[in-house]
Design a protein around this motif. Structure first.
Motif, PDB file in Angstrom:
ATOM      1  N   ALA A 247       0.827  -1.210   0.000  1.00 15.12           N
ATOM      2  CA  ALA A 247       0.000   0.000   0.000  1.00 15.12           C
ATOM      3  C   ALA A 247       0.862   1.261   0.000  1.00 15.12           C
ATOM      4  N   ILE A 248       1.959   1.219   0.740  1.00 16.44           N
ATOM      5  CA  ILE A 248       2.872   2.366   0.782  1.00 16.44           C
ATOM      6  C   ILE A 248       3.457   2.622  -0.609  1.00 16.44           C
ATOM      7  N   CYS A 249       3.881   1.569  -1.291  1.00 16.71           N
ATOM      8  CA  CYS A 249       4.418   1.723  -2.646  1.00 16.71           C
ATOM      9  C   CYS A 249       3.375   2.307  -3.591  1.00 16.71           C
ATOM     10  N   SER A 250       2.140   1.861  -3.458  1.00 13.63           N
ATOM     11  CA  SER A 250       1.075   2.409  -4.301  1.00 13.63           C
ATOM     12  C   SER A 250       0.899   3.905  -4.061  1.00 13.63           C
ATOM     13  N   ALA A 251       0.959   4.300  -2.806  1.00 12.72           N
ATOM     14  CA  ALA A 251       0.823   5.716  -2.469  1.00 12.72           C
ATOM     15  C   ALA A 251       1.984   6.528  -3.037  1.00 12.72           C
ATOM     16  N   LEU A 252       3.203   6.033  -2.883  1.00 16.75           N
ATOM     17  CA  LEU A 252       4.372   6.758  -3.401  1.00 16.75           C
ATOM     18  C   LEU A 252       4.288   6.906  -4.912  1.00 16.75           C
ATOM     19  N   LYS A 253       3.833   5.872  -5.585  1.00 21.66           N
ATOM     20  CA  LYS A 253       3.704   5.909  -7.040  1.00 21.66           C
ATOM     21  C   LYS A 253       2.676   6.956  -7.458  1.00 21.66           C
ATOM     22  N   ARG A 254       1.564   7.020  -6.739  1.00 25.17           N
ATOM     23  CA  ARG A 254       0.535   8.022  -7.059  1.00 25.17           C
ATOM     24  C   ARG A 254       1.067   9.442  -6.875  1.00 25.17           C
ATOM     25  N   VAL A 255       1.773   9.681  -5.784  1.00 22.78           N
ATOM     26  CA  VAL A 255       2.330  11.014  -5.543  1.00 22.78           C
ATOM     27  C   VAL A 255       3.323  11.379  -6.641  1.00 22.78           C
ATOM     28  N   ALA A 256       4.186  10.442  -6.996  1.00 25.39           N
ATOM     29  CA  ALA A 256       5.203  10.707  -8.013  1.00 25.39           C
ATOM     30  C   ALA A 256       4.584  10.977  -9.373  1.00 25.39           C
ATOM     31  N   GLU A 257       3.513  10.265  -9.706  1.00 22.42           N
ATOM     32  CA  GLU A 257       2.891  10.421 -11.021  1.00 22.42           C
ATOM     33  C   GLU A 257       2.017  11.670 -11.115  1.00 22.42           C
ATOM     34  N   ASN A 258       1.521  12.141  -9.973  1.00 21.47           N
ATOM     35  CA  ASN A 258       0.580  13.263  -9.994  1.00 21.47           C
ATOM     36  C   ASN A 258       1.223  14.619  -9.771  1.00 21.47           C
ATOM     37  N   TYR A 259       2.493  14.625  -9.312  1.00 21.17           N
ATOM     38  CA  TYR A 259       3.119  15.902  -8.960  1.00 21.17           C
ATOM     39  C   TYR A 259       4.528  15.983  -9.524  1.00 21.17           C
ATOM     40  N   ASP A 260       4.963  17.207  -9.766  1.00 21.46           N
ATOM     41  CA  ASP A 260       6.324  17.459 -10.223  1.00 21.46           C
ATOM     42  C   ASP A 260       7.243  17.463  -9.003  1.00 21.46           C
ATOM     43  N   VAL A 261       7.627  16.271  -8.588  1.00 15.83           N
ATOM     44  CA  VAL A 261       8.467  16.076  -7.401  1.00 15.83           C
ATOM     45  C   VAL A 261       9.537  15.048  -7.729  1.00 15.83           C
ATOM     46  N   LYS A 262      10.491  14.925  -6.842  1.00 15.21           N
ATOM     47  CA  LYS A 262      11.452  13.839  -6.906  1.00 15.21           C
ATOM     48  C   LYS A 262      11.428  13.107  -5.573  1.00 15.21           C
ATOM     49  N   LEU A 263      11.128  11.814  -5.618  1.00 20.05           N
ATOM     50  CA  LEU A 263      11.150  10.976  -4.428  1.00 20.05           C
ATOM     51  C   LEU A 263      12.495  10.260  -4.358  1.00 20.05           C
ATOM     52  N   ILE A 264      13.217  10.484  -3.274  1.00 18.80           N
ATOM     53  CA  ILE A 264      14.503   9.830  -3.061  1.00 18.80           C
ATOM     54  C   ILE A 264      14.304   8.776  -1.980  1.00 18.80           C
ATOM     55  N   TYR A 265      14.534   7.524  -2.329  1.00 21.17           N
ATOM     56  CA  TYR A 265      14.224   6.413  -1.434  1.00 21.17           C
ATOM     57  C   TYR A 265      15.448   5.499  -1.298  1.00 21.17           C
ATOM     58  N   PRO A 266      16.269   5.686  -0.248  1.00 25.30           N
ATOM     59  CA  PRO A 266      17.318   4.692   0.049  1.00 25.30           C
ATOM     60  C   PRO A 266      16.653   3.422   0.581  1.00 25.30           C
ATOM     61  N   VAL A 267      16.740   2.344  -0.162  1.00 30.07           N
ATOM     62  CA  VAL A 267      15.965   1.143   0.134  1.00 30.07           C
ATOM     63  C   VAL A 267      16.725   0.245   1.097  1.00 30.07           C
ATOM     64  N   HIS A 268      16.044  -0.140   2.165  1.00 30.71           N
ATOM     65  CA  HIS A 268      16.647  -1.031   3.166  1.00 30.71           C
ATOM     66  C   HIS A 268      16.975  -2.372   2.508  1.00 30.71           C
ATOM     67  N   PRO A 269      18.126  -2.986   2.854  1.00 32.23           N
ATOM     68  CA  PRO A 269      18.524  -4.237   2.194  1.00 32.23           C
ATOM     69  C   PRO A 269      17.711  -5.464   2.585  1.00 32.23           C
ATOM     70  N   ASN A 270      16.901  -5.367   3.650  1.00 32.51           N
ATOM     71  CA  ASN A 270      16.098  -6.528   4.052  1.00 32.51           C
ATOM     72  C   ASN A 270      15.292  -7.037   2.856  1.00 32.51           C
ATOM     73  N   PRO A 271      15.378  -8.330   2.537  1.00 34.83           N
ATOM     74  CA  PRO A 271      14.665  -8.849   1.356  1.00 34.83           C
ATOM     75  C   PRO A 271      13.157  -8.682   1.428  1.00 34.83           C
ATOM     76  N   ASN A 272      12.604  -8.568   2.631  1.00 29.52           N
ATOM     77  CA  ASN A 272      11.168  -8.319   2.756  1.00 29.52           C
ATOM     78  C   ASN A 272      10.784  -6.915   2.290  1.00 29.52           C
ATOM     79  N   VAL A 273      11.771  -6.037   2.171  1.00 27.85           N
ATOM     80  CA  VAL A 273      11.547  -4.665   1.712  1.00 27.85           C
ATOM     81  C   VAL A 273      12.091  -4.479   0.311  1.00 27.85           C
ATOM     82  N   ASN A 274      13.326  -4.840   0.105  1.00 24.81           N
ATOM     83  CA  ASN A 274      14.056  -4.506  -1.113  1.00 24.81           C
ATOM     84  C   ASN A 274      13.370  -5.038  -2.370  1.00 24.81           C
TER      85      ASN A 274
END
Length: 370
Positions: free
Chosen positions: A224-251
């Motif tokens: 759900a969080i990824c869906s929200a981030l994607k919507r924000v990125a697609e709807n607005y002129d912004v840059k999302l910077i996301y350092p991704v945690h290495p845990n395989p459940n996240v990465n």
């Protein structure tokens, strides 16, 4: 002279304990200090040790691929026994709420060592949120003889649990000490990783900094969080910077869901100075982290918190944190509100002090035990 063993295992612990390490090292006539790392995190920990010039005397190197909490808990308590027998400390310092902290405190208790808890007294009162951190800090409080609470609210939590008032000291949070140190180095030195990020981050466009790593968001929550981030990125002129945690459940999930979105930049874990620089230049932060709530508040940045509660109500009172959980629509709406009319916070009056927490911790310890 008192023998002091300082133990930590994760990157956040290392950031917050580095000022304490240097504080004790500045008083060699009174303290014989040793550093032990469990390496509950490995590469992420090593970056911070290098930045703060902290060199462990004992490196247990316990991180293993796919290691679960049962395995980590058993590994920590078994590995700590020979360290405690070798150094025979008078005082054992642990930090916060990690498995390293709780189990090292327990090992110290078994060995008859006085346990001192830095960042004591934070509570949600729900032992499953955050999991397992809330139970870890409650267990550590039952073991510790000296409690360094960052705020009056944290002190009151401890008092409500029957901890003796004479054993609790309000010091502020050492994260502010570390933040001052880091910002000073960023201003005076060049860091290649910051220079690289600057090459593709146009600060004329709002930058949103994102982190997410907690177990309670694994699975459907992270989706759900990824869906929200994607919507924000697609709807607005912004840059999302996301350092991704290495845990395989996240990465894996994050990269599968977000790697195709043009204005979302998925980074490998970045070093602490680069992360501080991003906090300073971003519009706001979306995170499920604990410590980032404190850092963001000190830097005057708004936070959308991807959790159902917080053990840091001081930042809610200061207007710096909005709890949005893993609710896709709530995340999107709150992000839109901040982009349209960002709220203002001040970095002048952090509830976590002005960066003297480590000095106070050392001074209090010296007054009580030397």
């Amino acid at each position: 002279m008192k023998k002091v063993l300082i133990v930590f295992g994760t990157r956040p612990e290392a950031i917050k304990m580095a000022p304490v390490v240097h504080g004790f090292r500045d008083q060699p006539d009174f303290f014989d200090i040793r550093i032990c790392v469990t390496a509950q995190h490995r590469e992420m920990l090593d970056q911070v040790l290098d930045f703060f010039n902290v060199h462990p005397d004992y490196d247990l190197n316990l991180m293993k691929p796919g290691q679960n909490l049962n395995q980590l808990t058993a590994a920590v308590i078994l590995a700590m026994e020979p360290v405690l027998k070798d150094f025979r400390p008078d005082l054992l310092f642990v930090h916060g709420d990690t498995t390293t902290s709780a189990i090292c405190a327990l090992a110290g208790y078994y060995a008859g060592v006085t346990v001192c808890h830095v960042e004591a007294g934070l509570r949600t009162r729900d032992i499953y949120s955050p999991f397992p951190e809330e139970l870890n800090r409650q267990l550590t409080a039952r073991i510790a003889s000296l409690h360094f609470a960052p705020t009056a609210h944290a002190r009151d939590n401890l008092l409500s649990e029957g901890v003796c008032r004479d054993h609790i000291y309000i010091t502020g949070n050492t994260i502010i000490d570390a933040l001052h140190y880091a910002t000073g180095k960023i201003e005076s030195q060049a860091f290649p990783e910051i220079r690289h990020i600057k090459s593709y981050v146009d600060t004329e466009v709002p930058v949103i900094l994102v982190t997410c790593h907690r177990r309670e968001n694994f699975g459907a929550g992270l989706d759900a969080i990824c869906s929200a981030l994607k919507r924000v990125a697609e709807n607005y002129d912004v840059k999302l910077i996301y350092p991704v945690h290495p845990n395989p459940n996240v990465n894996g999930i994050v990269r599968e869901r977000l790697s195709g979105t043009e204005n979302i930049y998925l980074l490998d874990p970045i070093n602490y100075p680069a992360f501080v620089w991003l906090m300073k230049i971003c519009k706001f932060i979306i995170t499920d982290s604990g410590g980032i709530q404190e850092e963001a508040n000190a830097l005057g940045k708004q936070v959308l918190l991807l959790r159902s509660n917080t053990e840091r109500p001081e930042v809610l009172g200061a207007g710096g944190v909005q709890i949005v959980g893993a609710d896709e629509d709530a995340i999107v709406k709150s992000a839109e509100d901040l982009l349209r009319k960002p709220l203002k916070t001040s970095s002048d009056a952090s509830p976590y002090g002005m960066g003297r927490a480590a000095a106070d911790i050392v001074s209090i310890t010296r007054g009580k035990y030397v």
